[in-house]
Design a protein around this motif. Structure first.
Motif, short mmCIF file in Angstrom:
data_model
loop_
_atom_site.label_atom_id
_atom_site.label_comp_id
_atom_site.label_asym_id
_atom_site.label_seq_id
_atom_site.Cartn_x
_atom_site.Cartn_y
_atom_site.Cartn_z
N ALA A 272 77.24 56.36 48.46
CA ALA A 272 76.24 55.60 49.24
C ALA A 272 75.52 56.52 50.22
N LEU A 273 76.22 57.46 50.79
CA LEU A 273 75.60 58.43 51.70
C LEU A 273 74.51 59.23 50.98
N GLY A 274 74.79 59.65 49.75
CA GLY A 274 73.78 60.36 48.97
C GLY A 274 72.58 59.49 48.66
N ARG A 275 72.83 58.24 48.30
CA ARG A 275 71.71 57.33 48.04
C ARG A 275 70.87 57.13 49.29
N PHE B 100 90.75 67.03 48.78
CA PHE B 100 89.62 66.39 48.11
C PHE B 100 88.30 67.07 48.52
N LEU B 101 88.25 68.38 48.39
CA LEU B 101 87.08 69.14 48.84
C LEU B 101 85.85 69.01 47.94
N LEU B 102 86.06 68.88 46.66
CA LEU B 102 84.92 68.91 45.74
C LEU B 102 84.27 67.55 45.50
N ASP B 103 85.05 66.49 45.50
CA ASP B 103 84.51 65.18 45.13
C ASP B 103 83.47 64.64 46.11
N PRO B 104 83.67 64.71 47.43
CA PRO B 104 82.64 64.15 48.31
C PRO B 104 81.24 64.73 48.11
N PRO B 105 81.06 66.06 48.05
CA PRO B 105 79.69 66.54 47.83
C PRO B 105 79.16 66.19 46.44
N MET B 106 80.04 66.15 45.43
CA MET B 106 79.57 65.77 44.09
C MET B 106 79.16 64.30 44.06
N LEU B 107 79.91 63.46 44.74
CA LEU B 107 79.54 62.04 44.81
C LEU B 107 78.22 61.85 45.57
N ALA B 108 78.06 62.56 46.67
CA ALA B 108 76.80 62.47 47.42
C ALA B 108 75.63 62.94 46.56
N ALA B 109 75.81 64.03 45.83
CA ALA B 109 74.75 64.53 44.95
C ALA B 109 74.45 63.51 43.85
N ALA B 110 75.49 62.88 43.32
CA ALA B 110 75.27 61.84 42.31
C ALA B 110 74.49 60.67 42.91
N GLY B 111 74.78 60.33 44.16
CA GLY B 111 74.03 59.26 44.82
C GLY B 111 72.56 59.60 44.96
N VAL B 112 72.28 60.86 45.32
CA VAL B 112 70.88 61.30 45.41
C VAL B 112 70.21 61.18 44.05
N ALA B 113 70.88 61.66 43.00
CA ALA B 113 70.31 61.61 41.66
C ALA B 113 70.07 60.17 41.21
N ILE B 114 71.03 59.30 41.47
CA ILE B 114 70.87 57.89 41.08
C ILE B 114 69.68 57.28 41.80
N GLU B 115 69.59 57.53 43.09
CA GLU B 115 68.50 56.94 43.87
C GLU B 115 67.13 57.42 43.38
N ARG B 116 67.06 58.68 42.99
CA ARG B 116 65.78 59.23 42.54
C ARG B 116 65.42 58.86 41.11
N LEU B 117 66.44 58.65 40.26
CA LEU B 117 66.18 58.47 38.83
C LEU B 117 66.25 57.02 38.36
N ALA B 118 66.97 56.18 39.06
CA ALA B 118 67.11 54.78 38.61
C ALA B 118 65.77 54.06 38.74
N PRO B 119 65.37 53.33 37.71
CA PRO B 119 64.07 52.66 37.75
C PRO B 119 64.03 51.44 38.68
N ASP B 120 65.20 50.88 39.00
CA ASP B 120 65.24 49.70 39.88
C ASP B 120 66.60 49.63 40.56
N ASP B 121 66.70 48.72 41.53
CA ASP B 121 67.93 48.62 42.33
C ASP B 121 69.12 48.17 41.49
N ARG B 122 68.92 47.27 40.55
CA ARG B 122 70.03 46.81 39.70
C ARG B 122 70.62 47.97 38.91
N THR B 123 69.76 48.77 38.32
CA THR B 123 70.22 49.94 37.56
C THR B 123 70.94 50.92 38.48
#
Length: 125
Positions: free
Chosen positions: A116-119, A19-42
């Motif tokens: 969650a780590l990415g967020r 499972f080498l690729l999924d953890p960094p992609m999930l962390a990157a997705a968490g960073v993107a979500i945290e930066r782009l989501a307008p609020d915590d619910r989203t």
């Protein structure tokens, strides 16, 4: 000339190299979500949806579900399970027995933590 398969060394199934690729992609997705989501619910909804897609596709690959060749073939893997376990860096016949599959399921259970780590990393900046 004739196309030859890449020379890959046969590897034994080891949880530490799977499972080498999924953890960094999930962390990157968490960073993107945290930066782009307008609020915590989203952000929570986007996080749940992202993890659901990752787990769904990854479980289908691990189960060698038909129709997913486009995901694993470019990496030189022989099937979806080999791709999930080695990311195309080696060959394996996969885990043996209940304990081997339980180990893989434990790795799937960590997917929400990677996101969650990415967020968390994005909030710390």
């Amino acid at each position: 000339g004739a196309h030859t398969a890449p020379d890959r060394t046969r590897v034994r199934y080891v949880h530490g190299v799977s499972f080498l690729l999924d953890p960094p992609m999930l962390a990157a997705a968490g960073v993107a979500i945290e930066r782009l989501a307008p609020d915590d619910r989203t952000a929570r909804l986007a996080s749940r949806g992202t993890v659901a897609v990752f787990v769904g596709v990854s479980l289908a690959l691990y189960a060698n579900a038909p129709g997913l060749r486009a995901f694993w073939r470019p990496f030189g893997a022989r099937n979806g399970r080999e791709f999930m376990l080695t990311s195309g860096l080696g060959t394996t016949d996969g885990p043996r027995g209940v304990a081997g599959h339980a180990g893989a399921l434990a790795l799937f259970a960590l997917y929400p933590a990677w996101l969650a780590l990415g967020r968390r990393a994005a909030r710390a900046r």
